[in-house]
Design a protein around this motif. Structure first.
Motif, short mmCIF file in Angstrom:
data_model
loop_
_atom_site.label_atom_id
_atom_site.label_comp_id
_atom_site.label_asym_id
_atom_site.label_seq_id
_atom_site.Cartn_x
_atom_site.Cartn_y
_atom_site.Cartn_z
N GLN A 73 0.70 -1.21 0.03
CA GLN A 73 0.00 -0.19 -0.01
C GLN A 73 0.83 1.19 0.02
OE1 GLN A 73 -3.49 0.27 -0.38
NE2 GLN A 73 -3.29 -1.90 -0.64
N HIS A 74 2.06 1.26 0.82
CA HIS A 74 2.90 2.32 0.83
C HIS A 74 3.35 2.62 -0.62
CE1 HIS A 74 5.89 4.87 2.87
NE2 HIS A 74 6.58 4.77 1.91
N LEU A 75 3.78 1.72 -1.39
CA LEU A 75 4.48 1.81 -2.75
C LEU A 75 3.70 2.31 -3.63
CD1 LEU A 75 7.41 -1.00 -2.60
CD2 LEU A 75 7.53 1.44 -1.93
N LYS A 76 2.39 1.77 -3.70
CA LYS A 76 1.37 2.30 -4.59
C LYS A 76 1.09 3.64 -4.44
CE LYS A 76 -1.79 -1.86 -4.66
NZ LYS A 76 -3.17 -2.20 -4.36
N THR A 77 1.48 4.41 -3.46
CA THR A 77 1.29 5.97 -3.42
C THR A 77 2.34 6.51 -4.42
OG1 THR A 77 2.72 6.35 -1.72
CG2 THR A 77 0.31 6.05 -1.33
N PHE A 78 3.45 5.94 -4.96
CA PHE A 78 4.37 6.15 -5.76
C PHE A 78 4.39 6.00 -7.17
CE2 PHE A 78 6.28 6.23 -1.62
CZ PHE A 78 7.03 7.06 -1.64
N HIS A 79 3.12 5.22 -7.38
CA HIS A 79 3.06 4.84 -8.79
C HIS A 79 2.64 6.02 -9.86
CE1 HIS A 79 2.90 0.11 -8.12
NE2 HIS A 79 3.87 0.73 -7.46
N ASN A 80 1.99 6.98 -9.41
CA ASN A 80 1.74 8.11 -10.05
C ASN A 80 2.87 9.18 -10.06
OD1 ASN A 80 -0.89 6.96 -10.76
ND2 ASN A 80 -1.75 7.88 -8.87
N GLN A 152 8.49 2.98 -10.40
CA GLN A 152 8.51 1.46 -10.24
C GLN A 152 9.27 0.76 -11.10
OE1 GLN A 152 5.88 3.52 -11.04
NE2 GLN A 152 4.50 2.59 -12.31
N LYS A 153 9.87 1.44 -12.27
CA LYS A 153 10.70 0.85 -13.12
C LYS A 153 11.94 0.69 -12.62
CE LYS A 153 10.35 2.46 -17.40
NZ LYS A 153 10.54 3.26 -18.90
N PHE A 154 12.43 1.36 -11.38
CA PHE A 154 13.63 1.55 -10.86
C PHE A 154 13.71 1.10 -9.52
CE2 PHE A 154 12.93 4.71 -14.00
CZ PHE A 154 13.77 4.41 -14.97
N ASN A 155 13.26 -0.36 -9.37
CA ASN A 155 13.64 -1.03 -8.06
C ASN A 155 12.79 -0.09 -6.98
OD1 ASN A 155 14.01 -3.12 -6.49
ND2 ASN A 155 16.09 -2.48 -6.29
N LEU A 156 11.69 0.44 -7.20
CA LEU A 156 11.17 1.14 -6.04
C LEU A 156 10.71 0.37 -4.87
CD1 LEU A 156 9.33 3.74 -5.08
CD2 LEU A 156 7.18 2.46 -5.96
N ARG A 157 11.28 0.65 -3.61
CA ARG A 157 11.30 -0.03 -2.21
C ARG A 157 11.32 0.62 -1.14
NH1 ARG A 157 16.10 0.66 -5.07
NH2 ARG A 157 17.97 0.95 -3.66
N ALA A 183 10.66 6.79 -0.22
CA ALA A 183 10.87 5.48 -0.81
C ALA A 183 12.15 5.64 -1.62
CB ALA A 183 9.81 4.72 -1.83
N ILE A 184 12.78 4.70 -1.64
CA ILE A 184 14.00 4.61 -2.51
C ILE A 184 14.13 3.94 -4.00
CG2 ILE A 184 16.40 3.55 -2.20
CD1 ILE A 184 15.97 5.36 -0.03
N ILE A 185 14.83 4.57 -4.91
CA ILE A 185 14.77 4.09 -6.07
C ILE A 185 16.26 3.93 -6.73
CG2 ILE A 185 12.38 4.70 -6.81
CD1 ILE A 185 13.87 7.08 -8.37
N ASP A 186 16.46 3.15 -7.75
CA ASP A 186 17.67 3.00 -8.22
C ASP A 186 18.20 4.25 -9.07
OD1 ASP A 186 18.29 0.72 -7.08
OD2 ASP A 186 17.49 -0.41 -8.58
N MET A 187 19.26 4.41 -9.62
CA MET A 187 19.71 5.38 -10.49
C MET A 187 18.76 5.48 -11.69
SD MET A 187 23.87 5.42 -10.68
CE MET A 187 24.13 4.04 -11.19
N VAL A 188 18.37 6.74 -12.40
CA VAL A 188 17.49 7.13 -13.26
C VAL A 188 18.25 7.60 -14.56
CG1 VAL A 188 15.32 8.11 -13.66
CG2 VAL A 188 15.50 7.14 -11.60
N PRO A 189 18.05 7.08 -15.79
CA PRO A 189 18.66 7.62 -17.01
C PRO A 189 17.80 9.11 -17.25
CG PRO A 189 17.11 5.98 -17.59
CD PRO A 189 17.23 6.00 -16.04
N ARG A 190 18.48 9.83 -18.00
CA ARG A 190 18.02 10.95 -18.57
C ARG A 190 16.62 11.10 -19.02
NH1 ARG A 190 20.29 16.18 -20.33
NH2 ARG A 190 22.59 15.34 -20.13
N ASN A 191 16.48 10.15 -20.01
CA ASN A 191 15.12 10.08 -20.75
C ASN A 191 13.95 9.61 -19.79
OD1 ASN A 191 15.88 7.44 -20.32
ND2 ASN A 191 15.22 7.09 -22.42
N GLU A 192 14.20 9.10 -18.41
CA GLU A 192 13.21 8.86 -17.65
C GLU A 192 12.76 9.84 -16.43
OE1 GLU A 192 11.56 6.07 -18.04
OE2 GLU A 192 12.69 4.84 -19.38
#
Length: 201
Positions: A73-80, A152-157, A183-192
């Motif tokens: 439920q917590h991570l769902k709030t980041f999906h937008n 969520q494409k970048f290991n959202l956790r 929350a925490i995510i991994d590195m994100v490339p420029r086009n994202e």
């Protein structure tokens, strides 16, 4: 050459509160998903106190200590979308090919960042307080808001408490003192991701 850079000096100071809890935070609209708020539940045998007594670097992964439904439920709030604020000069110096580090990038839901910036009405002090930035750290500096539409494409956790920016004020559950989520995510490339200049003073 693609460069990585140390973002934890900017945003994950989110834990370095020079204020005392909710009372010192600006009273922005904290109606953050109140109707769908899911209670923080620890797995059997775990508690906040027990987790905090474990030294940083040795704390268990969130799925070990937290109820999985709560995590979901917590991570769902980041999906937008997820967001953070950074000093623009850091982007200028280290490049924009990727943002973040291998240790992880702290973010808040974009909707909550929207609420904060709207309530702040251009006040840098209010933004600093609510994001846990020491007062005046960003004074006279250009700031950029970074939005990641699909975190969520970048290991959202969930944060584990072992991240580089975490100090003694960190608590399990991914909640900041003013009720905002992290929350925490991994590195994100420029086009994202998207970068927008902020006007705060």
């Amino acid at each position: 050459m693609k460069m990585t850079w140390i973002i934890f000096i900017v945003f994950p100071l989110i834990h370095q509160q020079h204020i005392d809890g909710k009372e010192a935070c600006y009273e922005i609209d904290t109606n953050y998903n109140k109707q769908s708020k899911f209670p923080l539940i620890y797995n059997l045998g775990w508690s906040e106190e027990l987790i905090l007594n474990i030294p940083k670097g040795y704390r268990p992964e969130p799925y070990v200590v937290l109820n999985q439904d709560y995590i979901d439920q917590h991570l769902k709030t980041f999906h937008n979308g997820a967001s953070f604020i950074i000093v623009t000069a850091i982007l200028d110096k280290y490049g924009r090919d990727h943002i973040g580090t291998a240790n992880g990038l702290f973010v808040v839901p974009s909707s909550q960042m929207d609420n904060l910036l709207q309530a702040a009405s251009g006040s840098l002090s209010i933004v600093e307080k609510n994001l846990g930035i020491p007062q005046g750290r960003w004074l006279f500096k250009r700031l950029s808001r970074i939005d990641i539409p699909y975190p969520q494409k970048f290991n959202l956790r969930m944060p584990s408490g072992n991240e580089a920016g975490v100090n003694e004020l960190w608590k399990p559950g991914g909640l900041l003192p003013n009720g905002m989520k992290e929350a925490i995510i991994d590195m994100v490339p420029r086009n994202e991701y998207l970068e927008v200049q902020l006007n705060l003073s």
